[in-house]
Design an enzyme around this catalytic site. Sequence first.
Site, mmCIF file in Angstrom:
data_model
loop_
_atom_site.group_PDB
_atom_site.id
_atom_site.type_symbol
_atom_site.label_atom_id
_atom_site.label_comp_id
_atom_site.label_asym_id
_atom_site.label_seq_id
_atom_site.Cartn_x
_atom_site.Cartn_y
_atom_site.Cartn_z
ATOM 1 N N LYS A 1 2.643 6.835 -1.914
ATOM 2 C CA LYS A 1 2.846 5.400 -2.086
ATOM 3 C C LYS A 1 1.705 4.766 -2.897
ATOM 4 O O LYS A 1 1.938 3.960 -3.780
ATOM 5 C CB LYS A 1 2.954 4.716 -0.725
ATOM 6 C CG LYS A 1 3.708 3.423 -0.801
ATOM 7 C CD LYS A 1 4.278 3.018 0.526
ATOM 8 C CE LYS A 1 3.192 2.976 1.591
ATOM 9 N NZ LYS A 1 3.643 2.285 2.813
ATOM 10 N N VAL B 1 2.014 7.702 4.372
ATOM 11 C CA VAL B 1 3.472 7.742 4.245
ATOM 12 C C VAL B 1 4.052 8.804 5.172
ATOM 13 O O VAL B 1 5.141 8.680 5.697
ATOM 14 C CB VAL B 1 3.859 8.060 2.785
ATOM 15 C CG1 VAL B 1 5.358 8.151 2.646
ATOM 16 C CG2 VAL B 1 3.296 7.020 1.855
ATOM 17 N N TYR C 1 3.355 9.498 8.080
ATOM 18 C CA TYR C 1 3.674 9.009 9.421
ATOM 19 C C TYR C 1 4.931 8.161 9.396
ATOM 20 O O TYR C 1 5.723 8.177 10.310
ATOM 21 C CB TYR C 1 2.475 8.255 9.994
ATOM 22 C CG TYR C 1 1.249 9.133 9.976
ATOM 23 C CD1 TYR C 1 1.176 10.233 10.857
ATOM 24 C CD2 TYR C 1 0.204 8.920 9.082
ATOM 25 C CE1 TYR C 1 0.074 11.061 10.824
ATOM 26 C CE2 TYR C 1 -0.879 9.737 9.056
ATOM 27 C CZ TYR C 1 -0.960 10.822 9.922
ATOM 28 O OH TYR C 1 -2.027 11.649 9.877
ATOM 29 N N GLU C 2 5.081 7.487 8.320
ATOM 30 C CA GLU C 2 6.295 6.667 8.218
ATOM 31 C C GLU C 2 7.530 7.556 8.157
ATOM 32 O O GLU C 2 8.584 7.247 8.692
ATOM 33 C CB GLU C 2 6.249 5.819 6.936
ATOM 34 C CG GLU C 2 5.220 4.723 6.993
ATOM 35 C CD GLU C 2 4.941 4.147 5.615
ATOM 36 O OE1 GLU C 2 5.773 4.358 4.699
ATOM 37 O OE2 GLU C 2 3.896 3.509 5.464
ATOM 38 N N LEU C 3 7.391 8.652 7.458
ATOM 39 C CA LEU C 3 8.562 9.486 7.244
ATOM 40 C C LEU C 3 8.782 10.505 8.342
ATOM 41 O O LEU C 3 9.850 11.076 8.445
ATOM 42 C CB LEU C 3 8.425 10.233 5.919
ATOM 43 C CG LEU C 3 8.597 9.362 4.696
ATOM 44 C CD1 LEU C 3 8.301 10.168 3.457
ATOM 45 C CD2 LEU C 3 10.003 8.788 4.630
#
Length: 540
Positions: free
Chosen positions: A382, A451, A453-455
Amino acid sequence: MHYRELFLTFLALIVKSTSEEICISRHNINVIEGEPFYLKHCLSSLAHGNETNTIRWSKSHGSHVLAKLNPRSSPRITVHNYILEFWPVELNDQGSYRFQMGNETKEWTLNVIKRDEHSCFSEKLVKSKKVAVKKALLINCKNSYYEKWINKTSLYKNCEKIDENYKSLSMVKNAEFTDQGYYSCIFSLIRNGKLYNVTQTFNITICEDLNNKNPVLLGPKTNYVAVELGEDVELNCSALANKNDVIYWSFWKENESYTNVHEEKEKTTWISEGKQHVSIILRIKKVDEKNLNFLFNCTVTNEGSTDIQSFILLRKDSTDISNPVFMRGMIISVLISVAVVCLVVVCVIYRVDLVLFYRHLMGRDETLTDGKTYDAFVSYLKDCHPENGEEYAFAVETLPKVLEKHFGYKLCIFERDIVPGGAVIDEIHSLIEKSRRLIIVLSKSYIGNEVRYELESELHEALVERKIKIILIEFTPVSDFTFLPQSLELLKSHRVLRWKAEETLSYNSRFWKNLLYLMPAKTIKPGQGESEILPVLSAP
Ligand SMILES: *[C@@H]1O[C@H](CO)[C@@H](O)[C@H](O)[C@H]1NC(C)=O
Ligand SMILES: *[C@@H]1O[C@H](CO)[C@@H](O)[C@H](O)[C@H]1NC(C)=O
Ligand SMILES: *[C@@H]1O[C@H](CO)[C@@H](O)[C@H](O)[C@H]1NC(C)=O
Ligand SMILES: *[C@@H]1O[C@H](CO)[C@@H](O)[C@H](O)[C@H]1NC(C)=O
Ligand SMILES: *[C@@H]1O[C@H](CO)[C@@H](O)[C@H](O)[C@H]1NC(C)=O
Ligand SMILES: *[C@@H]1O[C@H](CO)[C@@H](O)[C@H](O)[C@H]1NC(C)=O
Ligand SMILES: *[C@@H]1O[C@H](CO)[C@@H](O)[C@H](O)[C@H]1NC(C)=O
Ligand SMILES: *[C@@H]1O[C@H](CO)[C@@H](O)[C@H](O)[C@H]1NC(C)=O
């Protein structure tokens, strides 16, 4: 009786017998130029032994004598009493020859034939002989008159040498139709150091034996026929037979009758090589145990003789390797298996191409009915760190250029399409739900990035619940990572693509093909405009 008298009588007998054999009584004589020849008068018993008579030889025309012949007239022509010899005959020797002794005369007409350069014999000088087939064919090369000069005797068939010997030779065999032809005995004579040939040719014709002959069945005396129980069998018995010979099958056992065995009433007759053949069929319907190991006899007979042939049915061994049908079956099935294996291997190797071709051919489109907006959600770093410029360029430029512009897919690229700020995680969640694939561009920095962790939850959901299919594009081999999201390790290897910039420039390259294969099937509309790819957050 004195020994001397005995000896003389014996000698006289020999002379008499041989002289009778080789004197020439025919009037018209054909002779070939270039070969030795002789004329010998056949003495009448009256004149025989009358030594006081003078002998005269002359070449003549009717009663008119043209030239007297005597031992000095020509070196080629010799005269001894009753015999005139030519060494050899030449074309100008043609004419009439007269022998005179007392009041006894004999005249011959000599016709000298020109030699044919292309043949070892002259057709006008052949003796024809007919030999019945299967009878003895005898060719006897013997020339008693010239015997003392013979150096070599050769036998030719149709001018090809088949035998050679010293004084004489003979050939005896059972005549076959292929024996027909011209047989030439060539005697090579050596006289006074000169070589002469004497040729004698027989025109041998092999004919059918006109007399009734013994009928013979064709083929071996005992025939084994492999059968399977329940099968229909036809036994064919053929014979070389005369018109009125009787041919029949016998298949009766004492106190036992076969209801499934029938002799065909119709007999087949044909003529081959001038010989009459006949055949008769025995049909056995649905062979059973009782038919096995039993002699089915075929008999042909006439007044003179009988011939019998037996047929025995044996149970077929189905795994018999020598059985040609079985072998053929084996070979065919092996070939088919090999072909199938090859096909499978080809399909595995070209799986991707085949699937793409199939999609193209069928115009398949999986994207029409599932109600999703995007074909793929692209996830990568990101934060745009300078060291990740390459991935950034790949995700934001290369990927859309190929997938969107060239292949007509619709991508949702986080970096491009999502306006920064806002409830990012919720946003990502709903966008991924609206996508058919999740493309993760994997690089070293991706792993350390937030990112991940987001995914992580999305990945987990995708892999475990199989809601969305993941495509992983590696920039760095996965094995280099010290820490990888656990879920990614569950990913099947074919869903991992390795990006090698230098090899993947062409749209036809393996990388793009593999990627297309993993993407949903979609009717390709190349050159689709950018206008369709709207910024996500501006959509209602
Ligand atoms: C032999 O021939 C001569 C002359 O022709 C004749 O006189 C004589 O009777 C003949 N002798 C015999 C045995 O025939
Ligand atoms: C030839 O002479 C014999 C005897 O030598 C005689 O018997 C015969 O009749 C004669 N033939 C002719 C045709 O003169
Ligand atoms: C040889 O014999 C065959 C059959 O009899 C005949 O047709 C052919 O003309 C003969 N040939 C000569 C050269 O006589
Ligand atoms: C046959 O002829 C050959 C060569 O011409 C010669 O060597 C050989 O001795 C002769 N044989 C006889 C038996 O004359
Ligand atoms: C005699 O016949 C032989 C073949 O057997 C041939 O080679 C040779 O030239 C012939 N000689 C003469 C003189 O015809
Ligand atoms: C029987 O065999 C002969 C040759 O041996 C053949 O000509 C004939 O056609 C055969 N008959 C049948 C019915 O197969
Ligand atoms: C068939 O022939 C064999 C010998 O050739 C003989 O022993 C046998 O009895 C014959 N069988 C029949 C059924 O004629
Ligand atoms: C055949 O049948 C007759 C009487 O029906 C009997 O005498 C004879 O023994 C039988 N032969 C065999 C071989 O069974």
